[in-house]
Design a protein around this motif. Structure first.
Motif, PDB file in Angstrom:
ATOM      1  N   GLN A 144       0.981  -1.222  -0.040  1.00 47.91           N
ATOM      2  CA  GLN A 144      -0.343   0.139   0.345  1.00 47.91           C
ATOM      3  C   GLN A 144       0.951   1.514  -0.097  1.00 47.91           C
ATOM      4  O   GLN A 144       0.799   2.429  -0.484  1.00 47.91           O
ATOM      5  CB  GLN A 144      -0.825   0.017   1.186  1.00 47.91           C
ATOM      6  CG  GLN A 144      -1.840  -1.125   1.071  1.00 47.91           C
ATOM      7  CD  GLN A 144      -2.903  -0.379  -0.085  1.00 47.91           C
ATOM      8  OE1 GLN A 144      -2.823   0.088  -0.802  1.00 47.91           O
ATOM      9  NE2 GLN A 144      -3.495  -1.544  -0.438  1.00 47.91           N
TER      10      GLN A 144
ATOM     11  N   LEU B  31       1.970   1.514  -3.775  1.00 49.37           N
ATOM     12  CA  LEU B  31       1.681   2.385  -4.145  1.00 49.37           C
ATOM     13  C   LEU B  31       0.806   3.535  -4.413  1.00 49.37           C
ATOM     14  O   LEU B  31       0.655   4.536  -5.720  1.00 49.37           O
ATOM     15  CB  LEU B  31       0.231   0.928  -4.150  1.00 49.37           C
ATOM     16  CG  LEU B  31      -0.506   0.529  -5.290  1.00 49.37           C
ATOM     17  CD1 LEU B  31      -0.434   0.245  -6.313  1.00 49.37           C
ATOM     18  CD2 LEU B  31      -1.907  -0.138  -4.952  1.00 49.37           C
TER      19      LEU B  31
ATOM     20  N   ILE C 168       0.563  -5.480 -17.903  1.00 48.03           N
ATOM     21  CA  ILE C 168      -1.480  -5.258 -17.707  1.00 48.03           C
ATOM     22  C   ILE C 168      -2.138  -6.117 -18.704  1.00 48.03           C
ATOM     23  O   ILE C 168      -3.187  -5.724 -18.709  1.00 48.03           O
ATOM     24  CB  ILE C 168      -1.223  -3.289 -18.417  1.00 48.03           C
ATOM     25  CG1 ILE C 168       0.048  -2.784 -17.163  1.00 48.03           C
ATOM     26  CG2 ILE C 168      -2.493  -2.941 -17.546  1.00 48.03           C
ATOM     27  CD1 ILE C 168       0.198  -1.151 -17.027  1.00 48.03           C
TER      28      ILE C 168
ATOM     29  N   ASN D  17      -0.958 -10.600  -8.774  1.00 52.20           N
ATOM     30  CA  ASN D  17      -1.890  -9.607  -9.086  1.00 52.20           C
ATOM     31  C   ASN D  17      -1.178  -8.335  -8.149  1.00 52.20           C
ATOM     32  O   ASN D  17      -1.396  -6.912  -9.192  1.00 52.20           O
ATOM     33  CB  ASN D  17      -2.559  -9.944  -8.108  1.00 52.20           C
ATOM     34  CG  ASN D  17      -4.260  -9.662  -7.950  1.00 52.20           C
ATOM     35  OD1 ASN D  17      -3.610  -8.489  -9.086  1.00 52.20           O
ATOM     36  ND2 ASN D  17      -4.490  -9.587  -7.378  1.00 52.20           N
ATOM     37  N   LYS D  18      -0.426  -8.012  -6.931  1.00 50.23           N
ATOM     38  CA  LYS D  18      -0.266  -6.453  -7.054  1.00 50.23           C
ATOM     39  C   LYS D  18       0.708  -6.252  -7.694  1.00 50.23           C
ATOM     40  O   LYS D  18       0.746  -4.654  -7.570  1.00 50.23           O
ATOM     41  CB  LYS D  18       0.490  -7.211  -5.429  1.00 50.23           C
ATOM     42  CG  LYS D  18      -0.048  -7.504  -4.457  1.00 50.23           C
ATOM     43  CD  LYS D  18       0.581  -6.994  -2.829  1.00 50.23           C
ATOM     44  CE  LYS D  18      -0.178  -7.463  -1.263  1.00 50.23           C
ATOM     45  NZ  LYS D  18      -0.681  -8.696  -1.039  1.00 50.23           N
TER      46      LYS D  18
ATOM     47  N   ARG E 181       1.035  -6.481 -11.251  1.00 53.13           N
ATOM     48  CA  ARG E 181       0.366  -6.006 -11.912  1.00 53.13           C
ATOM     49  C   ARG E 181       0.061  -4.337 -11.775  1.00 53.13           C
ATOM     50  O   ARG E 181      -0.494  -3.915 -12.594  1.00 53.13           O
ATOM     51  CB  ARG E 181      -0.948  -6.616 -12.666  1.00 53.13           C
ATOM     52  CG  ARG E 181      -1.848  -6.816 -13.461  1.00 53.13           C
ATOM     53  CD  ARG E 181      -2.528  -7.441 -14.343  1.00 53.13           C
ATOM     54  NE  ARG E 181      -2.854  -7.707 -15.056  1.00 53.13           N
ATOM     55  CZ  ARG E 181      -4.677  -7.328 -15.244  1.00 53.13           C
ATOM     56  NH1 ARG E 181      -4.829  -7.634 -14.312  1.00 53.13           N
ATOM     57  NH2 ARG E 181      -5.334  -7.170 -16.408  1.00 53.13           N
ATOM     58  N   ARG E 182      -1.241  -4.548  -9.973  1.00 48.72           N
ATOM     59  CA  ARG E 182      -1.366  -2.742  -9.159  1.00 48.72           C
ATOM     60  C   ARG E 182      -0.498  -1.955 -10.207  1.00 48.72           C
ATOM     61  O   ARG E 182      -0.398  -0.952  -9.879  1.00 48.72           O
ATOM     62  CB  ARG E 182      -2.158  -3.279  -8.125  1.00 48.72           C
ATOM     63  CG  ARG E 182      -3.624  -4.180  -8.511  1.00 48.72           C
ATOM     64  CD  ARG E 182      -4.072  -4.424  -7.269  1.00 48.72           C
ATOM     65  NE  ARG E 182      -4.686  -2.964  -6.955  1.00 48.72           N
ATOM     66  CZ  ARG E 182      -4.936  -3.655  -5.157  1.00 48.72           C
ATOM     67  NH1 ARG E 182      -5.251  -4.888  -4.488  1.00 48.72           N
ATOM     68  NH2 ARG E 182      -5.048  -2.650  -5.122  1.00 48.72           N
TER      69      ARG E 182
ATOM     70  N   SER F  74       0.527  -1.070 -12.853  1.00 47.85           N
ATOM     71  CA  SER F  74      -1.063  -0.037 -13.906  1.00 47.85           C
ATOM     72  C   SER F  74      -0.786   1.402 -13.127  1.00 47.85           C
ATOM     73  O   SER F  74      -1.502   1.938 -13.574  1.00 47.85           O
ATOM     74  CB  SER F  74      -2.023  -0.840 -13.721  1.00 47.85           C
ATOM     75  OG  SER F  74      -2.148  -1.790 -14.021  1.00 47.85           O
ATOM     76  N   ALA F  75      -0.356   1.345 -12.083  1.00 50.36           N
ATOM     77  CA  ALA F  75      -0.756   2.614 -11.198  1.00 50.36           C
ATOM     78  C   ALA F  75       0.527   3.423 -11.785  1.00 50.36           C
ATOM     79  O   ALA F  75       0.377   4.836 -11.801  1.00 50.36           O
ATOM     80  CB  ALA F  75      -0.498   2.541  -9.618  1.00 50.36           C
TER      81      ALA F  75
END
Ligand code: GLC
Length: 427
Positions: free
Chosen positions: A8, A11, A309, A335-336, A338-339, A342-343
């Motif tokens: 977190q 990100l 992505i 998954n993390k 990939r996030r 994306s960010a």
């Protein structure tokens, strides 16, 4: 397994909430104003291109040299007027092939680089030594110009470092290389930035376009400034902002590490946050923190980001990350990651959209914003998932009820077409 709290935290470094992009738009607009009135106080170079908009009536056969990214391309084109053109021949080669040659690193010289360009031009015209060819040169680096024909390189960007080019007139270097090769029939007549090329190419077809931009290896934008005269063409002078050098931003800690290790620290801070040459490195740095391997460098690229992505199934992500990280990661970690990818991309798109908003407001002054498209070229804009829709979303947030008047438009192939148009506009 990646720790949730660390995730977190990393990100959130790439968050780009509305408040922050609104500030970027305002600061960008202020730097534009300063660039016109008090240039030394602006982080934008706002370089004169000595060209305005084309009439659409430009026609004829021209050579176009496109130099400024990972590949160099030469095209022979025929302009047929009002947006119509045909590419007769196109050749291209990478400027660097690992283990073979490298014309853009510190160890290479101007003569080697420009001789390589002359060789590719020779291929594009099949060794012809008889027909006279006028050549438009898209040279995509900050350059000082006093007319459309010549440009002096101010500084390299995008980690280019070839020796003996900074401070030189690039079309002289090119003309010398052409004569060394016996290509006396090729005449370099115009030199423009790639953003200017995109704007010329788009305006050749559509009169409601005043802003051109590149989001590729590098990032930069130009716009038509009505208050400056002395350019060929109409509507004023196109200014190459060298937007990648914009400084009034809030870099995160990964941006700062990347900058400190780059070829030229404390320059091109905006470019280093948004463009293809750098976002892979940002991703690598942030990932090293997520995986608690602070000293590792995974050498992920923007192409890897795009692939990660694009693939919902995580198969591609798994393959790429296993190879680059050196071990297999669990699905939850993938998954993390990939996030995170994306960010990084979403922040890039939103920051660039905010800079466009600054230009649109500056051009409108006290008047209503006019309906217009922003012409954009470059692999990150064209191919990276999430970019276009996040620019759109940023416009909706920044322009509110006026947002339907604004959108971006892909102008691919702009560099070659724009160079040919510039050559045709040369008096
Ligand atoms: C870099 C160059 C700029 C160019 C941009 C896109 O920012 O300095 O001149 O337009 O890359 O290629």
């Amino acid at each position: 397994m990646i720790n949730e709290k660390i995730f977190q935290n990393v990100l959130s470094e790439f968050d780009s909430p509305l408040d922050s992009i609104r500030t970027v738009a305002e600061n960008f607009q202020r730097d534009l104003q300063l660039g016109l009135t008090s240039p030394q106080d602006s982080s934008l170079k706002m370089l004169k291109s000595y060209v305005g908009l084309p009439s659409g009536k430009e026609t004829g056969k021209f050579l176009a040299l496109d130099f400024g990214g990972t590949n160099v391309r030469v095209s022979l084109l025929r302009l047929d007027g009002f947006g119509k053109y045909e590419i007769i021949k196109r050749v291209g080669e990478p400027l660097k092939v690992s283990g073979k040659y490298d014309y853009i690193g510190k160890g290479s010289t101007a003569v080697q680089l420009f001789d390589f360009l002359a060789k590719i031009i020779d291929e594009a015209i099949d060794g012809n030594r008889d027909t006279e060819f006028y050549l438009g040169h898209t040279f995509s680096f900050p350059s000082a110009q006093e007319n459309l024909n010549d440009a002096r390189l101010i500084t390299w960007t995008k980690e280019f470092a070839t020796a003996n080019v900074v401070g030189e007139v690039v079309n002289d270097l090119l003309a010398n290389a052409l004569s060394r090769r016996g290509l006396f029939n090729v005449k370099p007549v115009a030199v423009i930035n790639d953003t200017v090329a995109v704007l010329l190419a788009a305006a050749y077809k559509n009169p409601e376009i005043f802003i051109g931009s590149i989001l590729a290896t590098g990032h930069n934008t130009c716009y038509l400034e009505p208050s400056i005269s002395g350019a060929v063409g109409s509507g004023g002078m196109i200014l190459n902002l060298e937007a990648g050098g914009f400084m009034n931003l809030t870099p995160n800690r990964f941006d700062s590490i990347l900058d400190a290790h780059s070829e030229q620290p404390n320059t091109q801070r905006f470019e280093k946050m948004v463009s293809g040459r750098y976002i892979g490195e940002l991703f690598s740095l942030a990932l090293a923190e997520l995986l608690n391997e602070p000293d590792k460098h995974y050498s992920l690229t923007s192409v890897d980001i795009s692939a990660i992505i694009s693939d919902d199934s995580f198969n591609t992500a798994k393959r790429i990350l296993t190879e680059k990280v050196g071990r297999e990661l669990e699905l939850d970690d993938l998954n993390k990651i990939r996030r995170l990818a994306s960010a990084i991309v979403i922040r890039s798109a939103r920051l660039v959209a905010a800079s466009f908003a600054g230009i649109i407001r500056q051009r409108a002054g006290n008047n209503e914003i006019s309906a217009q498209l922003i012409a954009v070229d470059g692999s990150v804009y064209e191919k990276m998932p999430l970019v276009k829709e996040n620019m759109r979303r940023a416009f909706d947030q920044l322009f509110g009820s006026n947002s339907a008047k604004i959108d971006t438009l892909l102008e691919n192939g702009g560099s070659a077409l724009g160079a040919a148009i510039a050559a045709a506009m040369t008096p």
